[in-house]
Design a protein around this motif. Sequence first.
Motif, PDB file in Angstrom:
ATOM      1  N   LEU A 414     -13.768  -4.851  74.699  1.00 42.44           N
ATOM      2  CA  LEU A 414     -14.168  -5.358  73.393  1.00 42.44           C
ATOM      3  C   LEU A 414     -14.541  -4.269  72.405  1.00 42.44           C
ATOM      4  O   LEU A 414     -14.520  -4.498  71.195  1.00 42.44           O
ATOM      5  CB  LEU A 414     -15.378  -6.304  73.547  1.00 42.44           C
ATOM      6  CG  LEU A 414     -15.188  -7.532  74.429  1.00 42.44           C
ATOM      7  CD1 LEU A 414     -16.512  -8.256  74.597  1.00 42.44           C
ATOM      8  CD2 LEU A 414     -14.153  -8.459  73.816  1.00 42.44           C
ATOM      9  N   ASP A 415     -14.904  -3.102  72.890  1.00 48.31           N
ATOM     10  CA  ASP A 415     -15.523  -2.095  72.030  1.00 48.31           C
ATOM     11  C   ASP A 415     -14.885  -0.735  72.282  1.00 48.31           C
ATOM     12  O   ASP A 415     -14.951  -0.205  73.399  1.00 48.31           O
ATOM     13  CB  ASP A 415     -17.030  -2.046  72.326  1.00 48.31           C
ATOM     14  CG  ASP A 415     -17.816  -1.309  71.260  1.00 48.31           C
ATOM     15  OD1 ASP A 415     -17.295  -0.316  70.729  1.00 48.31           O
ATOM     16  OD2 ASP A 415     -18.955  -1.722  70.978  1.00 48.31           O
ATOM     17  N   GLN A 416     -14.306  -0.162  71.245  1.00 45.38           N
ATOM     18  CA  GLN A 416     -13.691   1.149  71.372  1.00 45.38           C
ATOM     19  C   GLN A 416     -14.717   2.202  71.747  1.00 45.38           C
ATOM     20  O   GLN A 416     -14.426   3.145  72.500  1.00 45.38           O
ATOM     21  CB  GLN A 416     -13.004   1.528  70.056  1.00 45.38           C
ATOM     22  CG  GLN A 416     -12.297   2.874  70.080  1.00 45.38           C
ATOM     23  CD  GLN A 416     -11.152   2.913  71.071  1.00 45.38           C
ATOM     24  OE1 GLN A 416     -10.506   1.889  71.324  1.00 45.38           O
ATOM     25  NE2 GLN A 416     -10.893   4.077  71.652  1.00 45.38           N
ATOM     26  N   HIS A 417     -15.927   2.047  71.232  1.00 39.95           N
ATOM     27  CA  HIS A 417     -17.000   2.996  71.568  1.00 39.95           C
ATOM     28  C   HIS A 417     -17.270   3.001  73.064  1.00 39.95           C
ATOM     29  O   HIS A 417     -17.500   4.059  73.661  1.00 39.95           O
ATOM     30  CB  HIS A 417     -18.267   2.625  70.801  1.00 39.95           C
ATOM     31  CG  HIS A 417     -19.475   3.423  71.196  1.00 39.95           C
ATOM     32  ND1 HIS A 417     -19.576   4.780  70.972  1.00 39.95           N
ATOM     33  CD2 HIS A 417     -20.627   3.056  71.818  1.00 39.95           C
ATOM     34  CE1 HIS A 417     -20.742   5.214  71.432  1.00 39.95           C
ATOM     35  NE2 HIS A 417     -21.388   4.188  71.956  1.00 39.95           N
ATOM     36  N   VAL A 418     -17.222   1.822  73.689  1.00 41.40           N
ATOM     37  CA  VAL A 418     -17.444   1.735  75.134  1.00 41.40           C
ATOM     38  C   VAL A 418     -16.328   2.455  75.872  1.00 41.40           C
ATOM     39  O   VAL A 418     -16.568   3.173  76.855  1.00 41.40           O
ATOM     40  CB  VAL A 418     -17.538   0.264  75.570  1.00 41.40           C
ATOM     41  CG1 VAL A 418     -17.655   0.163  77.088  1.00 41.40           C
ATOM     42  CG2 VAL A 418     -18.726  -0.408  74.905  1.00 41.40           C
ATOM     43  N   ILE A 419     -15.102   2.283  75.412  1.00 38.96           N
ATOM     44  CA  ILE A 419     -13.972   2.968  76.045  1.00 38.96           C
ATOM     45  C   ILE A 419     -14.150   4.481  75.934  1.00 38.96           C
ATOM     46  O   ILE A 419     -13.935   5.222  76.905  1.00 38.96           O
ATOM     47  CB  ILE A 419     -12.655   2.522  75.386  1.00 38.96           C
ATOM     48  CG1 ILE A 419     -12.422   1.031  75.627  1.00 38.96           C
ATOM     49  CG2 ILE A 419     -11.487   3.346  75.919  1.00 38.96           C
ATOM     50  CD1 ILE A 419     -11.212   0.473  74.923  1.00 38.96           C
ATOM     51  N   GLU A 420     -14.566   4.948  74.784  1.00 33.15           N
ATOM     52  CA  GLU A 420     -14.750   6.392  74.573  1.00 33.15           C
ATOM     53  C   GLU A 420     -15.843   6.960  75.465  1.00 33.15           C
ATOM     54  O   GLU A 420     -15.804   8.139  75.835  1.00 33.15           O
ATOM     55  CB  GLU A 420     -15.076   6.658  73.106  1.00 33.15           C
ATOM     56  CG  GLU A 420     -13.914   6.348  72.154  1.00 33.15           C
ATOM     57  CD  GLU A 420     -14.345   6.390  70.694  1.00 33.15           C
ATOM     58  OE1 GLU A 420     -15.561   6.566  70.451  1.00 33.15           O
ATOM     59  OE2 GLU A 420     -13.482   6.252  69.818  1.00 33.15           O
ATOM     60  N   GLN A 421     -16.825   6.137  75.824  1.00 32.40           N
ATOM     61  CA  GLN A 421     -17.938   6.604  76.651  1.00 32.40           C
ATOM     62  C   GLN A 421     -17.650   6.507  78.147  1.00 32.40           C
ATOM     63  O   GLN A 421     -18.489   6.904  78.955  1.00 32.40           O
ATOM     64  CB  GLN A 421     -19.208   5.809  76.320  1.00 32.40           C
ATOM     65  CG  GLN A 421     -19.729   6.027  74.922  1.00 32.40           C
ATOM     66  CD  GLN A 421     -20.123   7.460  74.672  1.00 32.40           C
ATOM     67  OE1 GLN A 421     -20.580   8.166  75.575  1.00 32.40           O
ATOM     68  NE2 GLN A 421     -19.938   7.926  73.435  1.00 32.40           N
ATOM     69  N   GLY A 422     -16.476   5.974  78.515  1.00 33.60           N
ATOM     70  CA  GLY A 422     -16.140   5.923  79.928  1.00 33.60           C
ATOM     71  C   GLY A 422     -15.773   4.560  80.447  1.00 33.60           C
ATOM     72  O   GLY A 422     -15.551   4.392  81.649  1.00 33.60           O
ATOM     73  N   GLY A 423     -15.732   3.552  79.579  1.00 34.07           N
ATOM     74  CA  GLY A 423     -15.270   2.233  79.977  1.00 34.07           C
ATOM     75  C   GLY A 423     -16.182   1.516  80.953  1.00 34.07           C
ATOM     76  O   GLY A 423     -17.410   1.629  80.902  1.00 34.07           O
ATOM     77  N   ALA A 424     -15.572   0.758  81.867  1.00 36.77           N
ATOM     78  CA  ALA A 424     -16.326  -0.096  82.784  1.00 36.77           C
ATOM     79  C   ALA A 424     -17.287   0.699  83.658  1.00 36.77           C
ATOM     80  O   ALA A 424     -18.401   0.240  83.957  1.00 36.77           O
ATOM     81  CB  ALA A 424     -15.359  -0.893  83.663  1.00 36.77           C
ATOM     82  N   VAL A 425     -16.889   1.900  84.075  1.00 41.70           N
ATOM     83  CA  VAL A 425     -17.770   2.732  84.907  1.00 41.70           C
ATOM     84  C   VAL A 425     -19.023   3.107  84.128  1.00 41.70           C
ATOM     85  O   VAL A 425     -20.151   3.058  84.648  1.00 41.70           O
ATOM     86  CB  VAL A 425     -17.031   3.998  85.386  1.00 41.70           C
ATOM     87  CG1 VAL A 425     -17.993   4.944  86.105  1.00 41.70           C
ATOM     88  CG2 VAL A 425     -15.879   3.620  86.314  1.00 41.70           C
TER      89      VAL A 425
END
Length: 677
Positions: A414-425
Amino acid sequence: MMPIMARRGRSPSGGPEPDGPLQETAPAEVLSAGERSVGVGGQAEVSGQVATGDHAVQAQQNAHYAGPRTFVQTGPGSTVNLTPAPAAPGQGVVQEAGPVPVHLPPQAGELFVGRQDELERLDTTFGVGDGARASDPQAGEGEGPMAAVVHQRPVAGRVGAVHGLGGIGKSALAAHWAATRHRPGEVVWWVTADSPTAIQEGVAGLGAALLGTGAASQPLEVLFEHAVGWLCSQQGWLLVLDNVERPGDVEPVLGRLRAAVGGRVLITTRLRTGWSRITHQIIALNVLPLPQVVQLLERTVTTERPGLNLDGAEELCRELGCLPLAVEQAAGFLTENGTGPRAYLQRLAAYPAATYARTAPGCDDTDRTVARVWHSTLDHLTADTPLAGTVLRVLAWWAPEAIPRTLLNGLAELDQHVIEQGGAVAVQDAVARLAAYNMITLSRDGQAISVHRLVQAVARTPAPDSVNDIHRCPADITVARHHATALLNHTRPKNPEDPGGWPTWRALLPHIDALTDHAPVGTDDAATARLCAQTGLFLRNQGFLLRSISYLERARTTFERVLDKHHPDTLSSRNKLAVLYRAAGDLERAIQLSEQTLADRQRVLGDHHPDTLTSRNNLARAYHHAGAREQAITLLEQNLTSCRRVLSEDHPDTLRSRANLEAALRARDGEGSSAGS
């Protein structure tokens, strides 16, 4: 003067003593430690000055050495321990210059309630007997809830740690225990230990108190070393290190104190993990039970406002999640304004941000507010785990208990910022870090999350304009609400009528309820409306008709606002809502809404569209229940004609339409026969 023995001390590395003369004529053991230290000892009066090393303290000593040990501090890292021959009967111990230092927070031990289990575990941790607890005014009260696990291991100079959520009462517990358990003549020193610098300054404060007037001209380092040396050489002291951020901050001091001949160290911290390498005496602090927190509110208020009407106290404490800090702030408001708990509840509902940011009257520490007490924790967390704030804000929109950890699985999508920070892990790392700092709690199997309701309330409430709080920006809170909605939609079963998905629906329902309770209707978007519509259908299948209607009404209102009155989702929600009105016996609203929906579907979709047929059939049933038999039959005849034209004679919808019409005709004819007879 009796002759004394003196010798130079060993270096901290344990190397050989430097060459030099030794003189020994008295039966006393003299121990010294640290570079350029000097040991002196004897049985009778000793007077003089000793000073060695950089910035050494020149302290005039004039005392009768008859106690087990005393010391002279002579330079950085150097300590002199004197162990004289046994004293003659009747002789006293070394007398300190001035009163014994006892430094505790103001009102330590006052207005304290509950925590009997935790107090007893502290007693066990530090070996306090019943006699030492005689000064506790709570002694003999009923036991509170078990909220601690203490593992014993033999240590020279015990260390204990209390951890829990900010504002839960760790400092109050430590202060009360210290105030009611310290022994006569025992040095008790409280250090605000939220940084390495604060620890050094706090321990140096003890050194200054021990030196008295001689401390004025001494630098911080010397005062710190003086205090550490004193602690290492003395028994019967208590050092409280309050609000420690991480174990590494206190390990240098505790490492120095490993050689202590006695004494106790009590640590309070928000951090749950990492303490086992320092101590196994670990106590986890939970919220107070409701009766005890109500008692805390009443005791605090009536101390200054006896006779104040406290009607609603239990409701207020429950709303505050039984958090002692929040109750303390509420009590301050009641005391200052002379108003009751219900007035505070109204203020909390109308002005939550301002209420959370308010300090208790007479409190100069602006960090001691419900909002700010967790701000520093999040500052620390987000420095190395940027997603901690993001995850907490999402969790804030759900129910406080039993949040399935799997609900967060889709956050990375849902959030590009989350992906940039490492995603699900990175999301799961953030969950672990939040749990480590007691901002959330994980179940034993780690699959469910709990969050204190007041932590949630603060996290989803934008900070006032006058407060600079990067963790409570309005835009971030709005994004978190959208994420919380999307994750519920992502996780819910697609067919609310399928019994196979009902267990999942039941697990999600408290969190859907919480989201819709916390989010004003005017902030709903199409995703919220879809969630509400599907939830309403599930509740209808579970027999909760009124709750089902409430959810469908909200879905309809939102669809009409964010889409338009003729959008398929809007028309579908109106049709389903009309059916629920009919089932609830509200035939007037059922007919009105069904007529409107049928007209709109005929105009938008045509007379023969399946959705139009559904609306016509539902309106016919509403007419039938209202006694308008002929109108119902007319609509059912139209439906059967359309089905034959669009489908076929043996299509299920055609067969269903014929059966509905035949039932309506029998009902009409039966009424006619009854009337004729």
